[in-house]
Enzyme design. Structure first.
Site, mmCIF file in Angstrom:
data_model
loop_
_atom_site.group_PDB
_atom_site.id
_atom_site.type_symbol
_atom_site.label_atom_id
_atom_site.label_comp_id
_atom_site.label_asym_id
_atom_site.label_seq_id
_atom_site.Cartn_x
_atom_site.Cartn_y
_atom_site.Cartn_z
ATOM 1 N N HIS A 1 0.845 -1.192 0.000
ATOM 2 C CA HIS A 1 0.000 0.000 0.000
ATOM 3 C C HIS A 1 0.884 1.247 0.000
ATOM 4 O O HIS A 1 2.036 1.202 0.462
ATOM 5 C CB HIS A 1 -0.910 0.007 1.224
ATOM 6 C CG HIS A 1 -2.102 -0.906 1.114
ATOM 7 N ND1 HIS A 1 -3.192 -0.822 1.957
ATOM 8 C CD2 HIS A 1 -2.385 -1.907 0.251
ATOM 9 C CE1 HIS A 1 -4.083 -1.741 1.616
ATOM 10 N NE2 HIS A 1 -3.619 -2.423 0.596
ATOM 11 N N GLU B 1 0.902 3.846 1.851
ATOM 12 C CA GLU B 1 1.384 4.259 3.173
ATOM 13 C C GLU B 1 2.589 3.420 3.613
ATOM 14 O O GLU B 1 3.539 3.942 4.211
ATOM 15 C CB GLU B 1 0.281 4.085 4.228
ATOM 16 C CG GLU B 1 -0.986 4.894 3.989
ATOM 17 C CD GLU B 1 -2.060 4.089 3.251
ATOM 18 O OE1 GLU B 1 -1.727 3.394 2.254
ATOM 19 O OE2 GLU B 1 -3.227 4.160 3.661
ATOM 20 N N CYS C 1 -6.269 1.710 5.866
ATOM 21 C CA CYS C 1 -6.881 0.402 6.132
ATOM 22 C C CYS C 1 -6.368 -0.125 7.486
ATOM 23 O O CYS C 1 -5.509 0.499 8.114
ATOM 24 C CB CYS C 1 -6.509 -0.560 4.998
ATOM 25 S SG CYS C 1 -4.839 -1.226 5.141
ATOM 26 N N CYS D 1 -2.433 -0.343 7.478
ATOM 27 C CA CYS D 1 -1.712 0.935 7.414
ATOM 28 C C CYS D 1 -1.988 1.796 8.642
ATOM 29 O O CYS D 1 -1.117 2.550 9.084
ATOM 30 C CB CYS D 1 -2.063 1.666 6.127
ATOM 31 S SG CYS D 1 -1.562 0.752 4.645
#
Lengths: 192, 192
Positions: free
Chosen positions: B82, B84, B112, B115
């Protein structure tokens, strides 16, 4: 999302405190939860030998080990380099897909918020952990991310496999570390 | 814990659907939340151009950008890739420490579970996000990991910066993707 130190070499001559626990060599013939958790336990010993908080992880798929890793936060200097995260990356490389449907993660301590979330995002079938973590664990410990209905995946959870052994490893590591360390000990992964 | 695709090259000749939104070039003189979120927005456009769910992230420290990344789950085939997570790894490399005290993460969608947890583990000072996510967001959306007292770090959270623009990008991406994709669309990062 760190690049793991794949050489596995420790730069220090020896760890701050020697790990008094030996690795174990379980029979390959009985591939049950204790078998895979024992391999995760051996990974945790590798972490201690490299001065990392002793947490290890293994991922099983179809009866085979497709990933095995230990915590590397200090050695690679990356907050995302937990054992579980490195193992998830290894497993997705092994399967050629980021969706790890059908795979099981074995880890010596209940996953932290990040790793609990990663287990869900990776669509693992199952997570098996040894030591519950009432302070930081997010698969039933302090929170249960797996219980959130709107998250689009859910895991089967098994707790307590090889719990005493993995707990002993963690507790002694922190006890020794508090005695010998000249700098502040990172307590975020202690289970006291 | 993936190794990001650092070349940033797309293997496909062009994305399934062209991104109709242009990048923006804000003044460097006013380094407020909108400035840094605009850079995260540009990263989200880069994600779309590579057929990834358009989420972008930037990390600021001392007024400077020390990390900028977009979602790469599909292109590197790793569930941990991801925006992040990649940005957190970049930032820890930049600062030479896994503890990102004093740094702020700007991200175009509420993080999410993974993260959100990573932001806590990385000891960021602050997380600023554009679009709330009532389905998957874990910094106030469906859950609030930052509100758990026993987790050993807490974040200052700012919501809604550049929300409409970042929402428009996500919504149109999924609308177009549902029309054109021949395979199942991964909806885990949609915000409908």
């Amino acid at each position: 999302m760190a690049k793991a130190n794949e050489s596995g070499q420790n730069t220090a001559a020896r760890p701050l405190t020697d790990c008094p626990f030996p690795k174990r060599y379980p029979s390959q013939l009985i591939r049950d939860d204790v078998f895979f958790m024992t391999l995760a336990y051996n990974q945790a010993i590798d972490a201690w030998r490299r001065d990392e908080v002793p947490v290890g992880a293994v991922i099983e798929y179809g009866g085979d080990v497709i990933a095995a890793a230990h915590n590397q936060v200090e050695s690679v200097g990356d907050p995302t380099a937990h054992a579980e995260m490195i193992a998830l990356t290894q497993a997705s490389n092994a399967l050629g897909d980021w969706r790890l449907n059908g795979a099981t993660l074995f880890v010596t301590k209940e996953p932290c918020p990040m790793c609990s979330g990663a287990a869900l995002m990776a669509r693992l079938a199952r997570v098996v952990y040894a030591v519950p973590d009432a302070k930081m664990g997010c698969l039933g410990g302090v929170a249960d991310l797996n219980g959130i209905a709107s998250i689009n995946h859910h895991l089967t959870i098994t707790r307590g496999v090889l719990e005493e052994d993995c707990l002993e490893l963690l507790q002694l590591f922190f006890r020794e570390r508090r005695k010998t360390s000249t700098s502040a000990v990172d307590e975020s992964q202690s289970i006291d």
